[in-house]
Motif scaffolding. Structure first.
Motif, mmCIF file in Angstrom:
data_model
loop_
_atom_site.group_PDB
_atom_site.id
_atom_site.type_symbol
_atom_site.label_atom_id
_atom_site.label_comp_id
_atom_site.label_asym_id
_atom_site.label_seq_id
_atom_site.Cartn_x
_atom_site.Cartn_y
_atom_site.Cartn_z
ATOM 1 N N GLY A 1 -11.241 28.378 -40.276
ATOM 2 C CA GLY A 1 -12.311 29.216 -39.748
ATOM 3 C C GLY A 1 -12.198 30.655 -40.216
ATOM 4 O O GLY A 1 -13.198 31.301 -40.569
ATOM 5 N N ALA B 1 -7.514 24.363 -37.960
ATOM 6 C CA ALA B 1 -8.920 24.738 -37.781
ATOM 7 C C ALA B 1 -9.065 26.250 -37.678
ATOM 8 O O ALA B 1 -10.019 26.834 -38.218
ATOM 9 C CB ALA B 1 -9.491 24.062 -36.534
ATOM 10 N N GLN B 2 -8.135 26.910 -36.996
ATOM 11 C CA GLN B 2 -8.167 28.363 -36.910
ATOM 12 C C GLN B 2 -8.048 28.995 -38.297
ATOM 13 O O GLN B 2 -8.764 29.944 -38.629
ATOM 14 C CB GLN B 2 -7.040 28.867 -36.005
ATOM 15 C CG GLN B 2 -7.253 28.606 -34.526
ATOM 16 C CD GLN B 2 -6.093 29.129 -33.701
ATOM 17 O OE1 GLN B 2 -4.936 28.813 -33.972
ATOM 18 N NE2 GLN B 2 -6.390 29.946 -32.697
ATOM 19 N N THR C 1 -8.940 16.687 -43.969
ATOM 20 C CA THR C 1 -9.155 18.050 -44.451
ATOM 21 C C THR C 1 -7.859 18.845 -44.434
ATOM 22 O O THR C 1 -7.134 18.830 -43.435
ATOM 23 C CB THR C 1 -10.202 18.751 -43.577
ATOM 24 O OG1 THR C 1 -11.405 17.962 -43.556
ATOM 25 C CG2 THR C 1 -10.525 20.131 -44.106
ATOM 26 N N GLU D 1 -10.211 24.908 -46.835
ATOM 27 C CA GLU D 1 -11.627 25.257 -46.682
ATOM 28 C C GLU D 1 -12.437 24.968 -47.941
ATOM 29 O O GLU D 1 -13.647 25.247 -47.980
ATOM 30 C CB GLU D 1 -11.746 26.747 -46.347
ATOM 31 C CG GLU D 1 -11.450 27.703 -47.492
ATOM 32 C CD GLU D 1 -9.963 27.899 -47.769
ATOM 33 O OE1 GLU D 1 -9.642 28.672 -48.697
ATOM 34 O OE2 GLU D 1 -9.129 27.308 -47.059
ATOM 35 N N VAL E 1 -11.239 18.223 -38.468
ATOM 36 C CA VAL E 1 -9.974 18.973 -38.388
ATOM 37 C C VAL E 1 -9.443 18.867 -36.960
ATOM 38 O O VAL E 1 -9.759 19.697 -36.102
ATOM 39 C CB VAL E 1 -10.158 20.452 -38.776
ATOM 40 C CG1 VAL E 1 -8.806 21.136 -38.932
ATOM 41 C CG2 VAL E 1 -10.971 20.604 -40.055
ATOM 42 N N MET F 1 -16.807 22.496 -38.254
ATOM 43 C CA MET F 1 -15.651 21.611 -38.104
ATOM 44 C C MET F 1 -15.761 20.881 -36.778
ATOM 45 O O MET F 1 -16.323 21.413 -35.812
ATOM 46 C CB MET F 1 -14.349 22.420 -38.152
ATOM 47 C CG MET F 1 -14.031 23.011 -39.497
ATOM 48 S SD MET F 1 -12.503 24.004 -39.470
ATOM 49 C CE MET F 1 -13.102 25.506 -38.683
ATOM 50 N N ARG F 2 -15.216 19.680 -36.745
ATOM 51 C CA ARG F 2 -15.189 18.907 -35.506
ATOM 52 C C ARG F 2 -13.770 18.401 -35.265
ATOM 53 O O ARG F 2 -13.112 17.916 -36.195
ATOM 54 C CB ARG F 2 -16.187 17.754 -35.560
ATOM 55 C CG ARG F 2 -17.628 18.260 -35.699
ATOM 56 C CD ARG F 2 -18.672 17.258 -35.377
ATOM 57 N NE ARG F 2 -19.995 17.856 -35.439
ATOM 58 C CZ ARG F 2 -21.129 17.187 -35.235
ATOM 59 N NH1 ARG F 2 -21.088 15.879 -34.960
ATOM 60 N NH2 ARG F 2 -22.285 17.819 -35.311
ATOM 61 N N PRO F 3 -13.298 18.479 -34.014
ATOM 62 C CA PRO F 3 -11.891 18.180 -33.709
ATOM 63 C C PRO F 3 -11.613 16.697 -33.534
ATOM 64 O O PRO F 3 -11.170 16.251 -32.472
ATOM 65 C CB PRO F 3 -11.660 18.956 -32.414
ATOM 66 C CG PRO F 3 -12.990 18.910 -31.727
ATOM 67 C CD PRO F 3 -14.023 18.986 -32.824
ATOM 68 N N PHE G 1 -5.614 22.095 -34.180
ATOM 69 C CA PHE G 1 -6.229 23.382 -33.870
ATOM 70 C C PHE G 1 -5.725 24.533 -34.738
ATOM 71 O O PHE G 1 -6.531 25.338 -35.222
ATOM 72 C CB PHE G 1 -6.040 23.711 -32.380
ATOM 73 C CG PHE G 1 -6.760 24.956 -31.946
ATOM 74 C CD1 PHE G 1 -8.137 25.051 -32.054
ATOM 75 C CD2 PHE G 1 -6.057 26.038 -31.436
ATOM 76 C CE1 PHE G 1 -8.809 26.199 -31.660
ATOM 77 C CE2 PHE G 1 -6.714 27.188 -31.048
ATOM 78 C CZ PHE G 1 -8.097 27.269 -31.155
#
Length: 313
Positions: free
Chosen positions: A119, A115-116, A89, A92, A109, A136-138, A112
């Motif tokens: 988001g 991902a921020q 990814t 978005e 994602v 999302m999953r880390p 971090f």
């Protein structure tokens, strides 16, 4: 241009075809020109990270999977309420498109800061009901089966656009100080080789009849053409996937019978004298989308089902 294969009654390429028999995979073209505009600033309801301004995703990563391409994939290959998963990814686009089309979506994602950023963009774009459909999953792409352990065998569509260093090329040099979160995520994962495990994980999370979409772009590097699609097709088929369709996704608009290609600052910097013997700068106008289907039955010869992307729940 439609989304149906050229001959839907003809079985697609299979691993079990007789020796010497050659079959053509149906080919179609999708028009996927996303506007070449920078990210709009978050709306009043967006919650940014500690009040800091949100950096923009660079043009290269915004075009990896834009909203037009995501819309084609999700609307063609899934039904309302279906679950979509995305690896590699970079923006978005897939999550927003899935939520607006009444699908559920999970993006992997592991970085971090990226991902921020995603988001913040989601909260700026989607309403509260739509936000409940995405997450999302880390985890890295090669960890998809582990990260989606609660959805094994339930995903209708897996989407992935592996970066150059995963498909036999070199990562373009980008300054470490770039503000693009996706560029920084690339640098962070540069030494990982995740593509093969990503394809194997896709097999585990997909429901029978589910679709795997891999987006690639051929490119010139070090004086040679690198086309990752054949390698990916062979690997996916070795896992049991059926290669059902090849799509040319045009990233630029069409006016009449001409492609509308606009040069950016980087392209203008490469302009040469017309008398020069050097190759002109290349401009990417399309991506190749390889579509694979997980068979309904794990064993036995393929049946005469249509090679189109049938929606699954």
């Amino acid at each position: 241009m439609n989304h149906t294969p050229s001959n839907p009654n003809y079985p697609p390429t299979s691993n079990n075809r007789p020796n010497g028999e050659r079959r053509m995979v149906p080919l179609t073209v999708w028009l996927c020109p996303d506007p070449h505009t920078r990210d709009q600033p978050p709306g009043p309801g967006a919650r940014s990270n500690r009040g800091r301004p949100v950096p923009a995703i660079c043009v290269q990563h915004r075009q990896t999977i834009g909203r037009e391409l995501a819309q084609h994939l999700i609307s063609t290959c899934t039904s309302p309420g279906a679950l979509v998963a995305e690896g590699f990814t970079t923006s978005e686009a897939t999550l927003i498109t899935a939520a607006r089309l009444d699908r559920r979506a999970i993006a992997l994602v592991p970085h971090f800061p990226l991902a921020q950023h995603i988001g913040t963009r989601l909260r700026a774009t989607l309403d509260q009901q739509q936000l409940t459909r995405v997450q999302m999953r880390p985890v890295r792409p090669d960890q998809m089966a582990k990260g989606l352990a609660d959805h094994l065998g339930q995903v209708s569509l897996v989407i992935g656009a592996p970066p150059p260093y995963e498909t036999g090329g070199h990562n373009p040099k980008r300054g470490s100080g770039t503000g693009c979160p996706a560029c920084r995520a690339d640098l962070w994962m540069l030494t990982s080789e995740q593509l093969g495990l990503f394809l194997a994980s896709a097999w585990r999370v997909l429901a029978p009849g589910g679709v795997l979409a891999v987006i690639t772009t051929a490119r010139h590097q070090a004086g040679r053409l690198i086309d990752p699609a054949p390698r990916i097709i062979r690997h996916a088929q070795s896992l049991g996937f059926r290669y059902v369709q090849h799509v040319i996704a045009l990233r630029v608009p069409i006016e009449g019978d001409a492609l509308v290609v606009q040069a950016g600052p980087t392209d203008l910097a490469q302009l040469r004298d017309t008398r020069s013997s050097a190759l002109p700068p290349t401009v990417g106008v399309h991506a190749a989308v390889s579509l694979f289907k997980k068979p309904q039955k794990p064993a036995g010869p393929p049946g005469p089902d249509s090679p189109s992307c049938g929606g699954t729940r």
